[in-house]
Write a protein that holds these residues in place. Structure first.
Motif, PDB file in Angstrom:
ATOM      1  N   ILE A  75       2.448  -0.375  -9.654  1.00 36.10           N
ATOM      2  CA  ILE A  75       2.840  -0.815  -8.309  1.00 36.10           C
ATOM      3  C   ILE A  75       2.239  -2.175  -7.958  1.00 36.10           C
ATOM      4  CG2 ILE A  75       2.435  -0.321  -5.842  1.00 36.10           C
ATOM      5  CD1 ILE A  75       4.769   1.210  -7.013  1.00 36.10           C
ATOM      6  N   TYR A  76       1.022  -2.444  -8.394  1.00 35.52           N
ATOM      7  CA  TYR A  76       0.337  -3.677  -7.964  1.00 35.52           C
ATOM      8  C   TYR A  76       1.118  -4.951  -8.340  1.00 35.52           C
ATOM      9  CZ  TYR A  76      -3.330  -7.064  -7.029  1.00 35.52           C
ATOM     10  OH  TYR A  76      -4.046  -8.128  -6.544  1.00 35.52           O
ATOM     11  N   PRO A  77       1.640  -5.080  -9.562  1.00 33.94           N
ATOM     12  CA  PRO A  77       2.443  -6.277  -9.864  1.00 33.94           C
ATOM     13  C   PRO A  77       3.683  -6.394  -8.966  1.00 33.94           C
ATOM     14  CG  PRO A  77       1.822  -5.151 -11.890  1.00 33.94           C
ATOM     15  CD  PRO A  77       1.452  -4.239 -10.762  1.00 33.94           C
ATOM     16  N   LEU A  78       4.272  -5.244  -8.581  1.00 34.55           N
ATOM     17  CA  LEU A  78       5.423  -5.286  -7.676  1.00 34.55           C
ATOM     18  C   LEU A  78       4.997  -5.712  -6.276  1.00 34.55           C
ATOM     19  CD1 LEU A  78       7.319  -2.029  -8.749  1.00 34.55           C
ATOM     20  CD2 LEU A  78       7.618  -4.360  -9.596  1.00 34.55           C
ATOM     21  N   TYR A  79       3.807  -5.296  -5.877  1.00 35.56           N
ATOM     22  CA  TYR A  79       3.236  -5.731  -4.590  1.00 35.56           C
ATOM     23  C   TYR A  79       3.070  -7.254  -4.581  1.00 35.56           C
ATOM     24  CZ  TYR A  79      -0.606  -6.688  -1.309  1.00 35.56           C
ATOM     25  OH  TYR A  79      -1.415  -7.224  -0.327  1.00 35.56           O
ATOM     26  N   LEU A  80       2.582  -7.814  -5.676  1.00 34.59           N
ATOM     27  CA  LEU A  80       2.415  -9.266  -5.762  1.00 34.59           C
ATOM     28  C   LEU A  80       3.766  -9.972  -5.696  1.00 34.59           C
ATOM     29  CD1 LEU A  80      -0.353  -9.526  -8.537  1.00 34.59           C
ATOM     30  CD2 LEU A  80      -0.631  -9.688  -6.051  1.00 34.59           C
ATOM     31  N   ARG A  81       4.797  -9.347  -6.289  1.00 34.32           N
ATOM     32  CA  ARG A  81       6.147  -9.924  -6.232  1.00 34.32           C
ATOM     33  C   ARG A  81       6.645  -9.986  -4.791  1.00 34.32           C
ATOM     34  NH1 ARG A  81      10.860  -6.830  -9.402  1.00 34.32           N
ATOM     35  NH2 ARG A  81       9.386  -7.176 -11.124  1.00 34.32           N
ATOM     36  N   VAL A  82       6.441  -8.892  -4.059  1.00 28.74           N
ATOM     37  CA  VAL A  82       6.876  -8.846  -2.663  1.00 28.74           C
ATOM     38  C   VAL A  82       6.055  -9.813  -1.819  1.00 28.74           C
ATOM     39  CG1 VAL A  82       7.059  -7.390  -0.612  1.00 28.74           C
ATOM     40  CG2 VAL A  82       7.743  -6.489  -2.840  1.00 28.74           C
ATOM     41  N   GLN A  83       4.747  -9.877  -2.066  1.00 26.29           N
ATOM     42  CA  GLN A  83       3.883 -10.798  -1.312  1.00 26.29           C
ATOM     43  C   GLN A  83       4.337 -12.238  -1.458  1.00 26.29           C
ATOM     44  OE1 GLN A  83       2.241  -9.218   1.116  1.00 26.29           O
ATOM     45  NE2 GLN A  83       0.364 -10.322   0.650  1.00 26.29           N
ATOM     46  N   LYS A  97      10.144   0.798  -4.861  1.00 29.08           N
ATOM     47  CA  LYS A  97       9.054   1.481  -5.567  1.00 29.08           C
ATOM     48  C   LYS A  97       7.787   1.532  -4.716  1.00 29.08           C
ATOM     49  CE  LYS A  97      11.469   2.469  -9.093  1.00 29.08           C
ATOM     50  NZ  LYS A  97      11.874   3.873  -9.277  1.00 29.08           N
ATOM     51  N   ILE A  98       7.569   0.496  -3.938  1.00 26.18           N
ATOM     52  CA  ILE A  98       6.416   0.486  -3.030  1.00 26.18           C
ATOM     53  C   ILE A  98       6.582   1.547  -1.954  1.00 26.18           C
ATOM     54  CG2 ILE A  98       5.311  -0.878  -1.202  1.00 26.18           C
ATOM     55  CD1 ILE A  98       5.654  -3.327  -3.061  1.00 26.18           C
ATOM     56  N   HIS A  99       7.796   1.702  -1.415  1.00 26.44           N
ATOM     57  CA  HIS A  99       8.044   2.753  -0.415  1.00 26.44           C
ATOM     58  C   HIS A  99       7.766   4.136  -1.003  1.00 26.44           C
ATOM     59  CE1 HIS A  99       9.459  -0.334   2.086  1.00 26.44           C
ATOM     60  NE2 HIS A  99      10.752  -0.290   1.827  1.00 26.44           N
ATOM     61  N   GLN A 100       8.247   4.374  -2.218  1.00 25.97           N
ATOM     62  CA  GLN A 100       8.009   5.664  -2.871  1.00 25.97           C
ATOM     63  C   GLN A 100       6.512   5.900  -3.070  1.00 25.97           C
ATOM     64  OE1 GLN A 100      10.312   5.234  -6.450  1.00 25.97           O
ATOM     65  NE2 GLN A 100      12.209   5.988  -5.517  1.00 25.97           N
ATOM     66  N   TYR A 101       5.815   4.865  -3.481  1.00 28.24           N
ATOM     67  CA  TYR A 101       4.370   4.978  -3.700  1.00 28.24           C
ATOM     68  C   TYR A 101       3.640   5.285  -2.392  1.00 28.24           C
ATOM     69  CZ  TYR A 101      -0.446   3.460  -4.413  1.00 28.24           C
ATOM     70  OH  TYR A 101      -1.817   3.398  -4.431  1.00 28.24           O
ATOM     71  N   ARG A 102       4.018   4.612  -1.310  1.00 28.48           N
ATOM     72  CA  ARG A 102       3.347   4.831  -0.026  1.00 28.48           C
ATOM     73  C   ARG A 102       3.588   6.245   0.499  1.00 28.48           C
ATOM     74  NH1 ARG A 102       5.537   0.550   3.829  1.00 28.48           N
ATOM     75  NH2 ARG A 102       4.072   1.489   5.292  1.00 28.48           N
ATOM     76  N   VAL A 103       4.807   6.746   0.350  1.00 27.85           N
ATOM     77  CA  VAL A 103       5.099   8.119   0.774  1.00 27.85           C
ATOM     78  C   VAL A 103       4.299   9.111  -0.062  1.00 27.85           C
ATOM     79  CG1 VAL A 103       6.908   9.883   0.860  1.00 27.85           C
ATOM     80  CG2 VAL A 103       7.380   7.582   1.715  1.00 27.85           C
ATOM     81  N   MET A 151       5.803   7.403  -9.365  1.00 25.66           N
ATOM     82  CA  MET A 151       6.160   7.444 -10.785  1.00 25.66           C
ATOM     83  C   MET A 151       5.550   6.291 -11.577  1.00 25.66           C
ATOM     84  SD  MET A 151      10.150   8.552 -10.380  1.00 25.66           S
ATOM     85  CE  MET A 151      10.449   7.559  -8.915  1.00 25.66           C
ATOM     86  N   MET A 152       4.912   5.339 -10.878  1.00 23.37           N
ATOM     87  CA  MET A 152       4.431   4.134 -11.569  1.00 23.37           C
ATOM     88  C   MET A 152       2.917   4.008 -11.553  1.00 23.37           C
ATOM     89  SD  MET A 152       7.311   1.335 -10.430  1.00 23.37           S
ATOM     90  CE  MET A 152       6.895   0.251 -11.789  1.00 23.37           C
ATOM     91  N   ASP A 153       2.249   4.773 -10.717  1.00 27.12           N
ATOM     92  CA  ASP A 153       0.799   4.662 -10.552  1.00 27.12           C
ATOM     93  C   ASP A 153       0.467   3.278  -9.974  1.00 27.12           C
ATOM     94  OD1 ASP A 153      -1.847   6.067 -11.154  1.00 27.12           O
ATOM     95  OD2 ASP A 153      -2.193   4.127 -12.097  1.00 27.12           O
TER      96      ASP A 153
END
Length: 494
Positions: free
Chosen positions: A341-349, A393-399, A335-337
């Motif tokens: 997702i990339y800024p959320l990935y940086l947050r998790v990293q 959101k990352i899990h949803q994106y990966r699925v 739902m985020m494209d």
């Protein structure tokens, strides 16, 4: 699932992707899938440590996540098995000459003895053979079936042209393929018969790695790799005419080819939109993406309707329960494209750099169990700036990304209608009748670390597409003077 046949001569090379290699048994409906490692990293210790865990993750992800989302009928997770290492090494040596050169930068895991055992979906999964004509199998990699709808999108072109059509330009420029394919995934996922016909015909004209056709488990049409392709439609028609002209196998010529290809497209379409549990498709609810997400400006169909001055096109939608509808619903978990997702990935990293042990708690590398599946439910509607929101959101994106890269296998077994009593498993045309089954494969979890690569690739695809289409537009537009160039008029006396 047990492998009884451990003679290397009874197995043959079947195919491979970037991360694994598959061999199939010459007689029985069984394949073995082995992991691949980079040549420089392919040490025994690495294979022994990684292979069991990676293969278990693949099985668990298929069984506990994708099977629940896509349906029991479509997904066969397989089973991790351990084979004698001597047998695996013998097999690796035997198939090495058959491997495409472009894939030999990685080697098959011949150290651990672990493999994934699966049914051979290119052969019909039944022991009940009705006649001598061998089974057919059509493998389609449909790709993403909708235009992104995320508010995080930064380039407007992504709202008008699908990722697949844009990526074609970069792939051809890089030499991966010789020609741009006219196939557009949005046409296939539309549910509109005319659009689906154009999509499948485009795949047959330029299959790349999105379409393969097997006869009795042997590839008769499609690409083994980037270079070795079987693409002659007349030759394909010769292979298939006994299925569609069973009473007259001597029919030949252009009309025969057109008829066979048309019948084949009709059969594939019926398999894609039929519900295996309930073959009737006329009275079921349909999955219809909103209008702005269901058309791609680059598709051949859209170009044709614009050329003909048609501005409104029926978007029929997909019957719910059919394989394309199931796949599309999972794809739309994104739902985020990648832009969102990339800024959320940086947050998790940033978080796991400070708290490395939280990597396991956040399920970034599995385990793919009921807890991971439960984490996909959209409990966070708004970003609360937490790592938990970002991970979900990352899990949803990966699925969703797995669903965007999956393959559909349509197995067909010709039969006389009167000899098969189960109407829910029959596809009948004016010329032929088939028992059929539909499966989904290539359902591996996408690595968490791939998000950074996907973000960079997305930018590269968009920038190259904009440059190439702008250059093409400039070439096609008459230019009598250069913009901003001074123009001086000289008057001469007569």
């Amino acid at each position: 699932m047990e492998v009884k046949y451990l003679d290397g001569n009874e197995w043959k090379y079947h195919g491979e992707g970037n991360r694994s290699l598959v061999v199939s048994h010459v007689q029985h409906c069984q394949v073995l899938r082995f992991l691949k490692f980079p040549k420089e990293l392919s040490q025994p210790n690495q294979a022994l440590d990684e292979a069991p865990r990676r293969l278990k993750n693949i099985v668990d992800f298929s069984k506990h996540v994708m099977k629940l989302l896509l349906g029991d009928n479509f997904v066969q997770p397989g089973e991790v098995i351990q084979l004698p290492v001597d047998f695996v090494r013998q097999l690796a040596m035997k198939i090495q000459p058959e491997r495409p050169g472009s894939r030999c930068n990685k080697v098959m895991d011949a150290f651990s003895g672990y493999a994934l055992c699966l049914p051979d979906l290119t052969k019909f999964q039944t022991c009940h053979r009705i006649e001598k004509r061998p089974p057919l199998c059509i493998e389609i990699k449909p790709k993403c079936g909708f235009i992104p709808f995320s508010t995080h999108i930064t380039k407007d072109i992504k709202r008008r042209v699908c990722r697949y059509c844009m990526h074609q330009h970069l792939k051809v420029a890089n030499g991966k393929w010789k020609r741009i394919s006219k196939y557009c995934p949005l046409d296939l996922f539309s549910g509109n018969k005319q659009r689906m016909y154009i999509a499948l015909k485009s795949l047959l004209q330029e299959p790349q790695n999105n379409l393969k056709i097997f006869k009795n488990g042997e590839l008769i049409f499609g690409c083994k790799d980037d270079q070795d392709c079987l693409m002659d439609l007349n030759e394909l028609a010769n292979h298939l005419k006994t299925y569609f002209f069973p009473a007259n196998g001597v029919v030949s010529g252009p009309q025969c080819t057109r008829t066979v290809i048309s019948e084949l497209i009709h059969v594939i379409t019926m398999a894609l939109v039929s519900n295996i549990n309930n073959c009737k498709t006329g009275d079921v609810k349909r999955t219809v993406p909103s209008g702005e997400r269901s058309h791609c400006e680059a598709s051949q169909f859209c170009k044709e309707i614009l050329r003909n001055g048609i501005h409104v096109v029926e978007n029929s939608g997909l019957p719910r329960g059919c394989v394309l509808s199931r796949i599309l619903q999972v794809q739309m978990l994104d739902m985020m494209d990648i832009d969102g997702i990339y800024p959320l990935y940086l947050r998790v990293q940033q978080h796991i750099e400070e708290f490395p042990k939280d990597r396991t708690r956040l399920h970034l590398d599995g385990p793919y169990n009921e807890n991971f599946y439960g984490s996909l439910s959209d409990s966070h509607s708004q970003d609360d700036e937490t790592v938990a929101y970002a991970a979900q959101k990352i899990h949803q994106y990966r699925v969703a990304t797995t669903a965007k890269d999956c393959s559909i296998m349509i197995a067909l077994l010709p039969c006389p209608l009167e000899e098969w009593p189960e109407p829910g498993t029959i596809i009948q045309t004016s010329r032929a009748c088939f028992v059929y089954s539909v499966s989904i494969l290539d359902l591996d979890p996408k690595p968490y670390e791939n998000i950074a690569h996907q973000y960079k690739l997305d930018g590269k695809i968009i920038n190259f597409y904009l440059q190439s289409t702008r250059a093409k537009k400039d070439l096609n537009t008459p230019n009598f003077y250069k913009e901003n160039e001074e123009c001086t008029l000289f008057f001469h006396s007569v």
